[in-house]
Write a protein that holds these residues in place. Structure first.
Motif, PDB file in Angstrom:
ATOM      1  N   GLN A 239      63.220 -45.974 -28.617  1.00 13.26           N
ATOM      2  CA  GLN A 239      62.024 -46.515 -27.960  1.00 13.26           C
ATOM      3  C   GLN A 239      61.673 -45.635 -26.772  1.00 13.26           C
ATOM      4  N   PHE A 279      55.484 -61.897 -23.497  1.00 17.80           N
ATOM      5  CA  PHE A 279      56.829 -61.402 -23.172  1.00 17.80           C
ATOM      6  C   PHE A 279      57.228 -62.104 -21.893  1.00 17.80           C
ATOM      7  N   PHE A 281      58.945 -60.822 -19.544  1.00 20.21           N
ATOM      8  CA  PHE A 281      59.050 -59.895 -18.404  1.00 20.21           C
ATOM      9  C   PHE A 281      57.723 -59.254 -18.008  1.00 20.21           C
ATOM     10  N   GLY A 312      54.711 -53.249 -27.452  1.00 26.77           N
ATOM     11  CA  GLY A 312      54.366 -54.195 -26.401  1.00 26.77           C
ATOM     12  C   GLY A 312      53.998 -53.523 -25.086  1.00 26.77           C
ATOM     13  N   ALA A 313      53.291 -54.312 -24.228  1.00 28.16           N
ATOM     14  CA  ALA A 313      52.911 -53.815 -22.910  1.00 28.16           C
ATOM     15  C   ALA A 313      52.541 -55.001 -22.024  1.00 28.16           C
TER      16      ALA A 313
HETATM   17  N1  PHE Z   1      60.715 -54.395 -24.726  1.00 27.42           N
HETATM   18  C1  PHE Z   1      59.656 -54.846 -25.573  1.00 27.42           C
HETATM   19  C2  PHE Z   1      60.114 -54.781 -27.035  1.00 27.42           C
HETATM   20  O1  PHE Z   1      61.159 -54.257 -27.305  1.00 27.42           O
HETATM   21  C3  PHE Z   1      58.417 -54.007 -25.404  1.00 27.42           C
HETATM   22  C4  PHE Z   1      57.810 -54.098 -24.057  1.00 27.42           C
HETATM   23  C5  PHE Z   1      58.161 -53.200 -23.076  1.00 27.42           C
HETATM   24  C6  PHE Z   1      56.866 -55.046 -23.757  1.00 27.42           C
HETATM   25  C7  PHE Z   1      57.577 -53.256 -21.803  1.00 27.42           C
HETATM   26  C8  PHE Z   1      56.284 -55.142 -22.536  1.00 27.42           C
HETATM   27  C9  PHE Z   1      56.632 -54.242 -21.566  1.00 27.42           C
HETATM   28  O2  PHE Z   1      59.434 -55.258 -27.906  1.00 27.42           O
END
Ligand code: PHE
Length: 369
Positions: A239, A279, A281, A312-313
């Motif tokens: 990732q 999400f 976070f 994701g974001a």
């Molecule tokens: N960590 C999330 C995932 O693995 C992706 C993500 C990263 C989402 C940073 C929001 C912010 O799917």
């Protein structure tokens, strides 16, 4: 005159000529003549090729000596033994003459070799190249670099705390199920929890904040692990995680950076869209889609209604900033995390129909890239 020749001479005088006598006489005379003739011919030999021709002429399968041997069948039984013995002597002598002469050519002459073998195809040395994932990572780093992002790496085997708790996912929170986590069989720590194979690169977010340097422009690219395997998922994958923390950062910055990346990586005619998501976070959170490289958003067999899911974001959740020791009243930030393999597969013209090919280490596949 040798005794044999004398015998033949007398025989010829006393008896009617027969084939046997003619052949016997031939041998006796030819014996010396042949050797003389051979020596004369060798004087003119200047290359291995010439020598090979002479060998064939004298001692080859259809050469002079074998022709003489074949005449033995015409002889009477009592004559054959003597005839054969004398021919063998001749043969040995001729071989010795040729072998002695061929010592002159014991060192191969390169120019002759060139002449002989210049039509042989050369050996092509095998040249390796970087794996497609390394190529993709380098390309991603190069695109983000001019925007001020620095590549970092955080542990691929980490505490549960950095993978979940610090990211606003307390123990037993159901959201954790989405990250089908591999737990490592190591002692549990009261504060940090269990040891995991990082199920996402978001474990780097709080680690980066705890370095205590602001503003942040992080690009964390690492290996991840999840209990999943099918055509579009592998148990291990890469990732890339972007994190920006600064004063007055808002969603337009996020969208601008993602658009910039998409146009540089996928091509200027491609575009992205943000869909609301959840999400723990990030708040607000988004899923990022890229328009399909085949139908450009119209919808075709390869995509979901014209779009492909990238990853994701979202805007960093205040609790995450707090866990990283940053005051959410003063600072804000955005983050995004996408799979390297999946992103690479969506590049125009990349026809990879199964993500598992990428790690199968089959050179027939890898050499195409
Ligand atoms: N960590 C999330 C995932 O693995 C992706 C993500 C990263 C989402 C940073 C929001 C912010 O799917």
């Amino acid at each position: 005159m040798t005794p044999v020749n004398f015998y033949i001479y007398i025989s010829l005088a006393l008896f009617p000529i027969t084939d046997i006598f003619v052949i016997s006489m031939d041998i006796s005379e030819n014996h010396e003549n042949l050797k003389h003739e051979l020596k004369e011919k060798l004087k003119c030999v200047s290359s291995r090729q010439d020598l090979e021709k002479i060998k064939l002429e004298y001692i080859g399968k259809k050469g002079i000596l074998n022709q003489l041997f074949s005449k033995m069948t015409d002889l009477a039984a009592n004559e054959r033994k003597d005839f054969g013995a004398r021919l063998n002597v001749l043969k040995n002598e001729i071989e010795t003459i040729i072998n002695d002469f061929s010592n002159n050519f014991s060192q191969p002459n390169t120019s002759e070799y060139d002449e002989l073998y210049n039509s042989l195809p050369g050996k092509k040395p095998e040249i390796g190249h970087t794996h497609i994932i390394t190529q993709a990572i380098r390309e991603i780093v190069d695109i983000f670099k001019p925007l001020g992002f620095t590549r970092v790496r955080y542990p691929e085997v980490d505490w549960e705390y950095f993978a979940f708790e610090a990211l606003n996912m307390p123990e037993d929170h159901p959201a954790r199920d989405d990250w089908e986590t591999f737990f490592v069989d190591l002692p549990f720590d009261k504060k940090m929890g269990r040891v995991v194979l990082t199920p996402h690169t978001s474990n780097g977010q709080v680690r980066e904040m705890l370095k205590g340097k602001l503003p942040i422009r992080m690009l964390n690219i690492s290996r991840c692990g999840r209990r999943q395997i099918d055509i579009s998922h592998g148990p291990t994958f890469f990732q890339f995680e972007g994190l920006v923390v600064d004063k007055n950062i808002n969603t337009t910055h996020l969208k601008g950076v993602l658009n910039y990346f998409a146009k540089n990586f996928f091509g200027p005619d491609r575009k992205i869209r943000l869909r609301p998501y959840d999400f723990r976070f990030t708040e607000p959170s988004f899923e990022v889609d890229i328009d399909c490289g085949m139908c450009h958003g119209k919808g075709c067999k390869l995509c979901k209604g014209g779009w492909h899911e990238l990853g994701g974001a979202g805007m960093v959740h205040p609790n995450v900033l707090k866990a990283g020791g940053i005051d959410p009243e003063k600072y804000s930030g955005f983050a995004f995390g996408w799979g390297v393999e999946r992103t690479y597969m969506m590049k125009s013209g990349t026809k990879i129909d199964d993500i598992r090919h990428i790690f199968a280490n089959d050179l027939r596949f890898l050499e195409q890239f």
